[in-house]
Design an enzyme around this catalytic site. Structure first.
Site, PDB file in Angstrom:
ATOM      1  N   GLU A 144       0.833  -1.203   0.000  1.00 22.31           N
ATOM      2  CA  GLU A 144       0.000   0.000   0.000  1.00 22.31           C
ATOM      3  C   GLU A 144       0.874   1.261   0.000  1.00 22.31           C
ATOM      4  O   GLU A 144       0.571   2.244  -0.668  1.00 22.31           O
ATOM      5  CB  GLU A 144      -0.929   0.024   1.211  1.00 22.31           C
ATOM      6  CG  GLU A 144      -2.065  -0.952   1.105  1.00 22.31           C
ATOM      7  CD  GLU A 144      -2.814  -1.120   2.414  1.00 22.31           C
ATOM      8  OE1 GLU A 144      -4.039  -0.998   2.410  1.00 22.31           O
ATOM      9  OE2 GLU A 144      -2.160  -1.372   3.457  1.00 22.31           O
ATOM     10  N   TYR A 145       1.959   1.176   0.764  1.00 24.26           N
ATOM     11  CA  TYR A 145       2.877   2.312   0.832  1.00 24.26           C
ATOM     12  C   TYR A 145       3.474   2.599  -0.541  1.00 24.26           C
ATOM     13  O   TYR A 145       3.492   3.733  -1.014  1.00 24.26           O
ATOM     14  CB  TYR A 145       3.977   2.010   1.854  1.00 24.26           C
ATOM     15  CG  TYR A 145       4.984   3.121   1.951  1.00 24.26           C
ATOM     16  CD1 TYR A 145       4.680   4.266   2.678  1.00 24.26           C
ATOM     17  CD2 TYR A 145       6.205   3.039   1.319  1.00 24.26           C
ATOM     18  CE1 TYR A 145       5.589   5.302   2.760  1.00 24.26           C
ATOM     19  CE2 TYR A 145       7.115   4.061   1.392  1.00 24.26           C
ATOM     20  CZ  TYR A 145       6.807   5.193   2.124  1.00 24.26           C
ATOM     21  OH  TYR A 145       7.705   6.212   2.195  1.00 24.26           O
ATOM     22  N   LYS A 180      21.559  -4.765 -17.390  1.00 23.93           N
ATOM     23  CA  LYS A 180      21.446  -3.833 -16.267  1.00 23.93           C
ATOM     24  C   LYS A 180      20.551  -4.518 -15.241  1.00 23.93           C
ATOM     25  O   LYS A 180      19.324  -4.574 -15.390  1.00 23.93           O
ATOM     26  CB  LYS A 180      20.830  -2.518 -16.750  1.00 23.93           C
ATOM     27  CG  LYS A 180      20.863  -1.420 -15.708  1.00 23.93           C
ATOM     28  CD  LYS A 180      20.570  -0.068 -16.366  1.00 23.93           C
ATOM     29  CE  LYS A 180      20.780   1.094 -15.424  1.00 23.93           C
ATOM     30  NZ  LYS A 180      19.778   1.156 -14.367  1.00 23.93           N
TER      31      LYS A 180
END
Ligand code: ZN
Length: 671
Positions: free
Chosen positions: A32-33, A111
């Site tokens: 959620e963050y 990468k």
């Protein structure tokens, strides 16, 4: 997103960051963050002028902050690599390099989507491992680095100094295993392997790092003996021969070979055990790199090609129906990758859900169980469905009854929204109370959604009256102090008392916050403040007629009707009386009441005889008016001085009254 919602979002994130970093608590899951952060970044990408240096987006991952860590200044700055997004840019860059250095060749490398770490060796012995931090100062993670199997503590060389840089990552398998464990234990899930790798490398206990399992690829020699400062490809070969894992790379002699290597690496993306987020092109001859600087943030002589967003075809398994805070139904599609049967892999994350917005969207997209849809990530952030590939047997029909309380749902006129209008619907109750107690309303510190859910829960179970059946109950929690402590619902005695004290303190919040907290549709904090500026007594506001309310700027027919409708309910009136009885602030402080310019929007232009521009603005705001920068239909007055330009013309064309400084003073005196 409006600037106001952006600011609310900022407040929310700062609140959660403070909890996490300074109080070692969480109210929401990592997922959620991350969602909040992603919304923030998306908004900032759209409105770069909103971004201030203290925005959380500028802090996260950017600063070497962490109380527990020991900071290390890098010997060689750990810079980023400048991104390019198309082959033409790659070709142009390669050609430019070869124009100056016809013998230049290139190393094209995966990468890895992890986090950077440098290793310092002295006499072949590992001395220090450091994270990238802000590029100049990182954190000492030597103990944890030793827990990574590929980190050799002894190298078969005796060079006085060698500094290597690599990427620490977590394989998808280990990431999934971690999340499965977390799920079983009811703990928050990690959003993607990169975040988990970063958290794992920075653990205080190296045993945890070892358990979760990190890996390393090396990709650069930062500093060393002259022999190590000549060729990238030679360095990678040498490191490999020493038993160190090096990044997958290809040698390329010209633009054509560089592009071919990028394509080959891109083609492997789905099959790797780990995530990559691009391909890096480096000039092999290290001495040539300085001729291609890329600014202070980026490594000279490097570019990174970013692959275009991946797209997958998914098959719909379920449609989840949820009830939001305002009673609005939300729909979430749950699906799997139609090819693999697993959650879809997109841009390094597992995706098995996407929002389906509303009924219109569901119909348009022909969403139904068994249907196949294209899935992509917009800006590599939020997963979105992008067209139906195979139609389902039946398009999903939204339920007629609320999935939480069973009451009949209402289709809102003129919109595609469906709502549960049962005011005591438990799904909404816990969330409405959460909103009421939250940052943008009563701001009761410590009383987060998780605790509110717990306080409401038993009502849902139906076994007993819950502690919270309305907003008012928050202020009656203190009557249950002993019981709350003995049952540990708000924590132990200390925390319970802390929260109860915060509840008491919130009684003196501005009545505008109280009004905003009631959850009247369309009445957020700014509308509430506009209302309170004109009707400073909340109890009085309950009886104001719709036509009167509509005279206030920002309040249209619909909002006015919602307000009148809300206060027409007997139980709402009782609630307001209870608030008053319990000692909440119901009236705006006196000075606010006599503000002469309350509700007026004034634009200032030209040179005024006595007041400077900002003095005029202060005077207007001190008297409750609003100062904006441009003339629009919402402007009440244009305050114009000498040499007023286009704003004056616009005001005239819109029929907006124009006043001078004297006129402004008269307006303030008059009222
Ligand atoms: Zn309901």
């Amino acid at each position: 997103m409006t600037f106001e919602t952006y600011q609310e979002l900022l407040n929310q994130i700062n609140h959660h960051m403070d909890l996490y970093y300074n109080q070692d608590q969480t109210e929401i899951s990592d997922y959620e963050y991350d969602q909040l952060m992603q919304q923030l970044k998306a908004a900032e990408a759209k409105h770069p002028d909103w971004v201030r240096p203290d925005s959380p987006s500028q802090k996260i991952g950017g600063t070497a902050k962490r109380e527990a860590g020991v900071k290390v200044e890098h010997n060689v700055p750990m810079l980023s690599i400048e991104d390019v997004f198309d082959f033409q840019s790659v070709t142009d860059w390669v050609n430019k390099v070869q124009e100056l250095h016809p013998d230049a060749i290139f190393s094209v490398e995966q990468k890895i989507d992890g986090l950077s770490m440098s290793l310092r060796y002295r006499g072949g012995r590992l001395e220090l491992a450091e994270t990238r931090g802000d590029g100049h100062v990182g954190e000492d993670v030597t103990q944890n680095a030793r827990a990574i199997p590929q980190v050799l503590t002894e190298l078969p060389i005796t060079d006085p100094y060698l500094e290597l840089r690599g990427e620490v990552y977590m394989t998808r398998d280990k990431f999934e295993a971690y999340n499965t464990r977390q799920e079983k234990e009811g703990k928050p899930l990690a959003a993607n392997p990169r975040n988990l790798a970063a958290g794992t490398l920075r653990q205080l206990d190296p045993k945890i790092t070892a358990e979760r399992g990190l890996n390393l690829f090396l990709f650069n020699v930062q500093d060393g003996e002259p022999d190590f400062m000549r060729s990238q490809l030679y360095n990678l070969d040498r490191l490999s021969a020493m038993g160190l894992p090096v990044t997958y790379h290809k040698r390329a002699e010209d633009a054509g070979e560089v592009i071919a290597a990028i394509e080959e690496i891109g083609g492997l993306r789905g099959q790797l055990a780990y995530d990559i987020d691009g391909a890096v092109v480096k000039i092999d001859q290290i001495a040539y790199r300085k001729d291609f600087p890329a600014g202070t943030k980026y490594s000279a002589g490097h570019i990174a090609y970013k692959y275009p967003p991946e797209e997958k075809v998914v098959e719909m398994d379920r449609i989840l129906v949820d009830v939001g805070r305002t009673g609005k139904l939300t729909f979430t599609g749950q699906f799997h990758d139609a090819k693999t049967g697993e959650p879809a892999r997109l841009c390094g994350t597992s995706v098995s859900r996407a929002t389906l917005h509303n009924q219109d969207y569901i119909r348009q997209m022909k969403i139904g169980i068994g249907g196949h849809y294209k899935l992509f990530k917009s800006g590599e952030i939020i997963p979105k469905l992008n067209g139906c590939v195979k139609e389902p047997e039946a398009v999903f029909e939204p339920p007629r009854l609320c999935p939480v309380c069973g009451e009949e749902l209402e289709q809102e006129e003129g919109t595609a929204d469906i709502r549960c209008v049962n005011p005591s619907c438990p799904a909404q109750l816990s969330r409405t109370i959460g909103y009421f107690a939250g940052r943008s309303c009563m701001d009761i510190a410590g009383l987060g959604q998780t605790l509110i859910d717990a306080l409401c829960e038993e009502k849902i179970m139906g076994t007993r009256t819950s502690y919270l059946t309305s907003y008012v109950d928050i202020y009656r929690l203190k009557d249950h102090r002993e019981e709350l402590i003995s049952r540990g619902i708000l924590g132990k005695e200390k925390n319970t008392d802390k929260i109860l004290a915060a509840i008491e303190a919130s009684k003196s919040q501005s009545p505008a916050r109280l009004l905003a907290g009631l959850g009247i549709r369309n009445v957020g904090l700014s509308t509430a403040a506009a209302l309170m500026a004109v009707y400073p007594d909340l109890m009085g506001l309950m009886d104001v007629r719709s036509e009167e309310l509509q005279k206030i700027p920002d309040i249209g027919e619909r909002t006015a009707a919602d307000i009148v409708h809300f206060f027409a309910h007997e139980d709402k009136r009782q609630m307001m009386a209870d608030f008053k009885e319990l000692g909440l602030t119901m009236k705006m402080p006196k000075e606010e009441k006599t503000r002469a310019l309350a509700g007026l929007t004034i634009v200032v232009t030209g040179t005024l005889p006595n007041l400077g521009r900002s003095e005029a603005k202060d005077l207007i705001e001190k008297n409750g008016g609003k100062c904006t920068g441009s003339v629009s239909g919402k402007t009440d007055y244009l305050l114009a001085g000498e040499a007023a330009g286009s704003k004056l013309d616009k005001a005239k064309s819109l029929g907006i009254p124009v006043i001078d400084e004297e006129g402004l003073r008269a307006l303030i005196e008059e009222k």
